[in-house]
Enzyme design. Sequence first.
Site, short mmCIF file in Angstrom:
data_model
loop_
_atom_site.label_atom_id
_atom_site.label_comp_id
_atom_site.label_asym_id
_atom_site.label_seq_id
_atom_site.Cartn_x
_atom_site.Cartn_y
_atom_site.Cartn_z
CG ASP A 86 9.43 -7.58 -5.16
OD1 ASP A 86 10.06 -6.92 -3.93
OD2 ASP A 86 8.59 -8.64 -5.17
CG ASN A 152 -1.30 -14.39 -5.28
OD1 ASN A 152 -0.39 -14.48 -5.08
ND2 ASN A 152 -1.38 -13.00 -6.21
CG HIS A 154 2.80 -13.07 -5.28
ND1 HIS A 154 2.17 -11.85 -5.01
CD2 HIS A 154 3.76 -13.27 -4.12
CE1 HIS A 154 2.65 -11.40 -3.88
NE2 HIS A 154 3.57 -12.24 -3.35
CD GLU A 159 0.54 -10.61 -8.00
OE1 GLU A 159 0.49 -11.76 -7.69
OE2 GLU A 159 0.45 -9.47 -7.48
P1 PGA Z 1 5.12 -11.76 3.28
O1 PGA Z 1 5.02 -11.57 1.67
O2 PGA Z 1 6.36 -12.09 3.68
O3 PGA Z 1 4.90 -10.25 3.85
O4 PGA Z 1 4.13 -12.75 3.43
C1 PGA Z 1 5.47 -12.84 0.90
C2 PGA Z 1 5.07 -12.39 -0.57
O5 PGA Z 1 4.14 -11.93 -0.77
O6 PGA Z 1 6.04 -12.87 -1.44
#
Ligand code: PGA
Length: 507
Positions: A86, A152, A154, A159
């Site tokens: 992404d 959350n 995701h 999302e």
């Molecule tokens: P993070 O992000 O590794 O910075 O916790 C993971 C995500 O949001 O998919």
Amino acid sequence: MNHDSGSRGWRVARHGASHLRVIRVPDAASATEMVLALVIETLGSSAEPSFGLATGGTFQEFFRRVVQLENAGRLDLRHATFTHLDEYVGLGPESAGGMVHELNEVLFGKLRRGVKRFSPAPATAADPAAAQAELLDTHPGIDLQLLGIGRNGHVAFNEPGTPFHHRTHVTDLAADTIDANAARFPDGNHPRQALTMGPAAILETRRAVLVATGAGKADAVRAMLEDPVSPACPASIMRLHPDATIIIDDAAAAALTDECGSTPRRLPTSVLRADDLDPGGAVAVISPHPDDASISCGGLLASLPSSVPRHIVTMTTGARARVPGGGTAEEVTELREAEVREEAAALECDTTFLRCRFYDSGVFENGDVDALVATLAEIDPAWVLAPAREDPHPTHRMTRLVLDEALLRHERMTGRPVEVWTFEGAWHQHANEDVNALVVFDEEAERRKLAAVRAHASQLARVPFDEGAIALARLRAVTFSETHFGGTEVGALDSLPLVEAYVRESR
Ligand code: PGA
């Protein structure tokens, strides 16, 4: 049971069977080492391995270790290609806070010998989703996709609420995501949109590894592994992926109520004869092709008490199968559906033909789920007999994916849980330790099963599926002879019972 090797979108299905693996490690450093091990294994597995990277806090230590090993000459990435999950819309490679910028800073810019190709997500294009889709189309299929999980739930920037059939798309970021990533943009100028690989595309990767570390991920990990598979927790798609590994440390596992967050509850192993089969309602076989129902479940269907309503739901037309004399797709469909009606008569089943669109499109279609939900509402089954998630046949696999979605919606609507019996057949046999229902059928049921299988004359003209089905039923009795059929003493089993093996799950 035609072999539709041309099925687009589910090429992953060619890569063999497996289950969701949940690997629990003590801490984040151990998680990094586990991921490294998988990367090294993948590097050695093909001449041009292809990786999908994930960015974010979870993978910082991993990138540091990759650079360290590469610089020390212990890791050669020159034959590997890379893409990533992404990117924030509007951010180019030079934009601090962006994913490509991060990857160049912490990984690619630090390698001594470089990589074969890095294809960054083109989030600054006029139509980023179209540009990304084109890029992924030209990128070799991803051998190993790394994933994180948001607080959350995701996965990538999918999302909560993102439909599972979405492919590459541009999305508005959830408030929690913006909050969790605030440190990436110290000036407070946090992008509000991102380009992301969608759930459908993630499900097509050959192998997916999701890493979750730290207490902040505990609730999301519990939802991913213990709540229903649903867009409410996008990371729950991992339970649908044919080859998925979840690596969690103790802190991220803290909220799990099951030992390691397993999928549905398994029932104890039992041997069931006709008198034991009491579904307490209707039985529905979800047959990927016109003929799987009798090959896989004919013995059980023929053994049910006659008062039990039973249905064969045929998901696809089977029109790509070779039939004697050939014919147009319409002609083959007509022929095969007529064969199902004859099969159903032998087993006293009703029939429904869904002619699912995924059979032609090769991708997950919401319309197919709608159709199956409507059929389940009519049948109101107590038991559903289904192909395995890890069945190597793409049509079987997609059938199960559509069914899992449909059951979720059906159970939500009715409030009544459905018991799922996963069957085996010519394409897929269960691992012995997974089997927990052995259905023993008698000679009369064998006769009816064979009559039903032989109704598919067009398919028996290619392969003697009748012989195969009975051979499998005898083999299952041998497999469990000592543990379940009393075959420990000399002379104990002079004739073999006929057995269909199932994985029976209450949901
Ligand atoms: P993070 O992000 O590794 O910075 O916790 C993971 C995500 O949001 O998919």
